[in-house]
Design an enzyme around this catalytic site. Structure first.
Site, PDB file in Angstrom:
ATOM      1  N   GLU A 151       4.074  -4.445   4.586  1.00 42.00           N
ATOM      2  CA  GLU A 151       2.922  -3.637   4.836  1.00 42.00           C
ATOM      3  C   GLU A 151       2.447  -4.298   6.452  1.00 42.00           C
ATOM      4  O   GLU A 151       1.831  -5.399   6.290  1.00 42.00           O
ATOM      5  CB  GLU A 151       1.810  -3.714   3.913  1.00 42.00           C
ATOM      6  CG  GLU A 151       0.441  -3.177   4.092  1.00 42.00           C
ATOM      7  CD  GLU A 151      -0.375  -3.227   2.911  1.00 42.00           C
ATOM      8  OE1 GLU A 151      -0.399  -4.444   2.238  1.00 42.00           O
ATOM      9  OE2 GLU A 151      -1.326  -2.727   3.025  1.00 42.00           O
ATOM     10  N   GLU A 245      -6.714   1.789  -2.539  1.00 42.10           N
ATOM     11  CA  GLU A 245      -7.044   0.279  -2.190  1.00 42.10           C
ATOM     12  C   GLU A 245      -8.418   0.357  -1.634  1.00 42.10           C
ATOM     13  O   GLU A 245      -8.511   0.075  -0.322  1.00 42.10           O
ATOM     14  CB  GLU A 245      -5.998  -0.543  -1.752  1.00 42.10           C
ATOM     15  CG  GLU A 245      -5.976  -1.850  -1.399  1.00 42.10           C
ATOM     16  CD  GLU A 245      -4.978  -2.622  -0.528  1.00 42.10           C
ATOM     17  OE1 GLU A 245      -4.617  -3.764  -1.118  1.00 42.10           O
ATOM     18  OE2 GLU A 245      -4.793  -1.992   0.556  1.00 42.10           O
TER      19      GLU A 245
HETATM   20  C1  LER Z   1      -3.030  -5.482   0.973  1.00 44.28           C
HETATM   21  O1  LER Z   1      -2.535  -4.258   0.616  1.00 44.28           O
HETATM   22  C2  LER Z   1      -3.964  -5.080   2.179  1.00 44.28           C
HETATM   23  O2  LER Z   1      -4.072  -3.841   2.552  1.00 44.28           O
HETATM   24  C3  LER Z   1      -4.566  -6.439   2.625  1.00 44.28           C
HETATM   25  O3  LER Z   1      -5.180  -6.151   3.743  1.00 44.28           O
HETATM   26  C4  LER Z   1      -5.588  -6.946   1.908  1.00 44.28           C
HETATM   27  O4  LER Z   1      -6.838  -7.454   2.244  1.00 44.28           O
HETATM   28 MN    MN Z   2      -3.177  -2.334   1.663  1.00 47.09          MN
END
Ligand code: LER
Ligand code: MN
Length: 270
Positions: A151, A245
């Site tokens: 990510e 999220e």
């Molecule tokens: C985790 O998925 C994410 O996006 C991080 O920025 C956690 O703050």
């Molecule tokens: Mn994230």
């Protein structure tokens, strides 16, 4: 596309996650609202009751989209590129436990914060360590049928792999079929000059997707252009999960989860 809600285990120390607390209650809440799946943030799989989670997801016919791993970095400092050999080894071993955990649910494992910080070291030097670690983890993941998703995170949170483009190059270099990209609207809104164009460029490696609005509240509460992003996702035939999220604001986790769900539903064909 299916919709998931990020929830986290009760020992979590992860401020940007909305739905901390009791996992069973989290899965029940997601089901009640209409979500297809949950994404579970786990610091240490050894302290999580797999049977209990299996039981609740089977009972409610929910899926587990992915396992978040960032808490192992935020609470314990474990990371894949640390200058200390022991920390690198412990991070890799912890991620193998995350992979074992994910294998129970057919979930993906997220490589976010757990990749670690460059801290002034040359990008190339850190990269070679990271690529080697990821290849070993990918092999382990393959043996368990689990994919890993890297990510890109914004520059204010991490100093290694901030954009889709640089992450794509690294995924190509790792060169394993079960390693791909997790794109997050919150981070893309900060880092990507052209979100839709850049998503198109990495489309063949896009395996997972996080959503929050520009303010990191629920989609629909800020100014992020979800219509345009979902048009792009449809045009590339994205079939993975969309995981919510976001922060539990302004009125708590359940309301935020509802707003997010309603907003996403308006953009996604079921
Ligand atoms: C985790 O998925 C994410 O996006 C991080 O920025 C956690 O703050
Ligand atoms: Mn994230």
């Amino acid at each position: 596309m299916k919709i998931a809600l990020v929830i986290s285990t009760s020992d979590a120390a992860f401020n940007s996650l909305a739905f901390k607390g009791d996992l069973v209650k989290g899965v029940e809440m997601a089901k009640r609202i209409g979500y297809d799946a949950v994404e579970i943030a786990v610091r240490d799989p050894k302290v999580v009751d797999v049977a209990q989670i299996k039981d609740v997801v089977e009972r409610l016919q929910m899926q587990v989209a992915a396992i978040g791993t960032g808490q192992a970095f935020l609470a314990e400092g474990l990371n894949l590129i640390d200058s200390n050999d022991d920390i690198r080894l412990r991070a890799k071993n912890r991620l193998k436990e995350h992979i074992d955990f994910a294998a129970h649910f057919g979930a993906k494992v997220i490589i976010g914060f757990i990749r670690g910080m460059r801290k002034g070291r040359l990008f190339e030097d850190v990269l070679s360590i990271f690529v080697e670690q990821m290849r070993q983890l990918a092999e382990y993941g393959l043996s368990k049928g689990v994919s890993l998703v890297i990510e890109p995170l914004n520059r204010y949170e991490i100093d290694f792999l901030n954009t889709l483009e640089e992450t794509y190059e690294v995924v190509k270099l790792i060169d394993k079929e079960n390693v791909g990209i997790l794109a997050d609207t919150f981070h893309m809104n900060i880092e990507e000059a052209k979100i839709e164009k850049n998503l198109l460029s990495i489309a063949d490696k896009l395996l997972h997707f996080h959503v929050a609005d520009s303010n990191r509240w629920a989609p629909g509460t800020g100014h992020y252009d979800f219509a345009s992003t979902f048009e792009t996702l449809k045009s590339i035939g994205y079939k993975g999960y969309i995981s919510v999220e976001c922060l539990p604001k302004p009125n708590g986790a359940e309301e935020a989860a509802k707003i997010a769900y309603e907003t996403l539903k308006s953009f996604i064909d079921f």
